[in-house]
Design an enzyme around this catalytic site. Structure first.
Site, mmCIF file in Angstrom:
data_model
loop_
_atom_site.group_PDB
_atom_site.id
_atom_site.type_symbol
_atom_site.label_atom_id
_atom_site.label_comp_id
_atom_site.label_asym_id
_atom_site.label_seq_id
_atom_site.Cartn_x
_atom_site.Cartn_y
_atom_site.Cartn_z
ATOM 1 N N CYS A 5 -8.572 30.296 22.033
ATOM 2 C CA CYS A 5 -8.715 31.244 20.924
ATOM 3 C C CYS A 5 -7.857 30.778 19.748
ATOM 4 O O CYS A 5 -6.746 30.278 19.924
ATOM 5 C CB CYS A 5 -8.377 32.663 21.360
ATOM 6 S SG CYS A 5 -6.729 33.249 21.011
ATOM 7 N N GLU A 6 -8.405 30.919 18.573
ATOM 8 C CA GLU A 6 -7.714 30.438 17.382
ATOM 9 C C GLU A 6 -6.548 31.326 16.965
ATOM 10 O O GLU A 6 -5.740 30.929 16.139
ATOM 11 C CB GLU A 6 -8.698 30.283 16.220
ATOM 12 C CG GLU A 6 -9.313 31.570 15.737
ATOM 13 C CD GLU A 6 -10.389 31.356 14.684
ATOM 14 O OE1 GLU A 6 -10.562 32.274 13.862
ATOM 15 O OE2 GLU A 6 -11.052 30.308 14.676
ATOM 16 N N HIS A 7 -6.442 32.504 17.545
ATOM 17 C CA HIS A 7 -5.365 33.421 17.155
ATOM 18 C C HIS A 7 -4.066 33.180 17.913
ATOM 19 O O HIS A 7 -2.977 33.349 17.359
ATOM 20 C CB HIS A 7 -5.809 34.870 17.349
ATOM 21 C CG HIS A 7 -6.991 35.228 16.514
ATOM 22 N ND1 HIS A 7 -8.038 35.989 16.984
ATOM 23 C CD2 HIS A 7 -7.313 34.897 15.248
ATOM 24 C CE1 HIS A 7 -8.949 36.119 16.035
ATOM 25 N NE2 HIS A 7 -8.533 35.472 14.971
ATOM 26 N N HIS A 8 -4.164 32.824 19.204
ATOM 27 C CA HIS A 8 -2.954 32.652 20.014
ATOM 28 C C HIS A 8 -2.887 31.297 20.709
ATOM 29 O O HIS A 8 -1.926 31.024 21.414
ATOM 30 C CB HIS A 8 -2.875 33.749 21.087
ATOM 31 C CG HIS A 8 -2.924 35.124 20.515
ATOM 32 N ND1 HIS A 8 -4.082 35.872 20.479
ATOM 33 C CD2 HIS A 8 -1.967 35.879 19.932
ATOM 34 C CE1 HIS A 8 -3.839 37.031 19.902
ATOM 35 N NE2 HIS A 8 -2.569 37.068 19.560
ATOM 36 N N GLN B 214 -14.840 33.763 20.204
ATOM 37 C CA GLN B 214 -16.060 33.709 21.014
ATOM 38 C C GLN B 214 -17.309 33.983 20.188
ATOM 39 O O GLN B 214 -18.350 33.364 20.412
ATOM 40 C CB GLN B 214 -15.947 34.700 22.169
ATOM 41 C CG GLN B 214 -17.157 34.710 23.085
ATOM 42 C CD GLN B 214 -16.991 35.651 24.255
ATOM 43 O OE1 GLN B 214 -15.877 35.875 24.737
ATOM 44 N NE2 GLN B 214 -18.080 36.217 24.719
ATOM 45 N N HIS C 5 -10.503 36.466 28.325
ATOM 46 C CA HIS C 5 -9.558 35.928 27.346
ATOM 47 C C HIS C 5 -8.129 36.145 27.824
ATOM 48 O O HIS C 5 -7.698 37.281 28.016
ATOM 49 C CB HIS C 5 -9.769 36.632 25.997
ATOM 50 C CG HIS C 5 -11.090 36.315 25.378
ATOM 51 N ND1 HIS C 5 -11.209 35.554 24.247
ATOM 52 C CD2 HIS C 5 -12.354 36.649 25.743
ATOM 53 C CE1 HIS C 5 -12.491 35.433 23.925
ATOM 54 N NE2 HIS C 5 -13.203 36.084 24.833
ATOM 55 N N CYS D 234 -5.505 35.842 26.168
ATOM 56 C CA CYS D 234 -4.706 36.568 25.175
ATOM 57 C C CYS D 234 -4.749 38.074 25.443
ATOM 58 O O CYS D 234 -3.828 38.796 25.067
ATOM 59 C CB CYS D 234 -5.160 36.248 23.748
ATOM 60 S SG CYS D 234 -6.885 36.626 23.402
#
Length: 183
Positions: A75-78, A116, A144, A146
């Site tokens: 995931c690009e956030h975490h 996703q 996920h 995260c």
């Protein structure tokens, strides 16, 4: 250290208060750099090279589905993994794609930083671009880390996304047939 990212991983490990010279961590920056490069190798891949001519003329006009394609992404956030399976369907328009190429397309886009929802769209648009299909449908179910390891810590949550293009979007019966066949 030979991998260009190894220095950055050493800084991260040192930054959390660990000693990279201790026995268990001596080679970790290099190993982590190589692993991260592998997990993001989708950036170095090219769709036309990946397909490598594996398109074949065909007069088939019925739905083709490749089910339960395992996928692993970040995931690009975490920068935490998410993993699951993809179902990819298309209705040919004069050409069919080599079976393994569908899975390779999934892997190419999964091995990038993203969400996703975007992964689902990227796969659908790539299959459409390559095949010129009358319709493409992609559905992904994933877990996920995260959400499982941090934050709300919900262990059994699963996210489902879908993208419908062409006849899958225009025809409720075609969409329903796809959804029924992947259950």
């Amino acid at each position: 250290m030979t991998h260009p990212l190894a220095t950055q991983f050493e800084q991260i490990i040192t930054g959390i208060g660990e000693d990279v010279s201790r026995e268990g961590l001596e080679k970790t920056p290099e190993r982590a750099a190589k692993a991260f490069a592998y997990l993001t190798e989708g950036y170095t891949q090219n769709l036309s090279e990946l397909i490598n001519g594996a398109l074949f003329e065909s007069d088939l006009d019925e739905m083709i589905i490749v089910r339960d394609i395992e996928l692993y992404s970040l995931c690009e956030h975490h920068l935490l993994p998410f993993f699951g399976r993809a179902q990819v369907a298309y209705i040919p328009n004069g050409r069919v794609l080599g079976l393994s190429k569908v899975a390779r397309i999934v892997d190419m886009f999964a091995r990038r930083l993203q969400i996703q929802e975007q992964l689902t769209r990227d796969i659908a648009e790539a299959v459409q671009e390559v095949t010129g299909a009358r319709g493409v449908a992609v559905q992904i179910e994933a877990r996920h880390l995260c959400m499982m390891m941090r934050g709300v810590a919900k262990q059994n949550s699963e996210m489902s996304t879908s993208v419908m293009l062409g006849t899958f979007r225009e025809s409720q019966s075609t969409r329903n047939e796809f959804l029924q066949l992947i259950r």
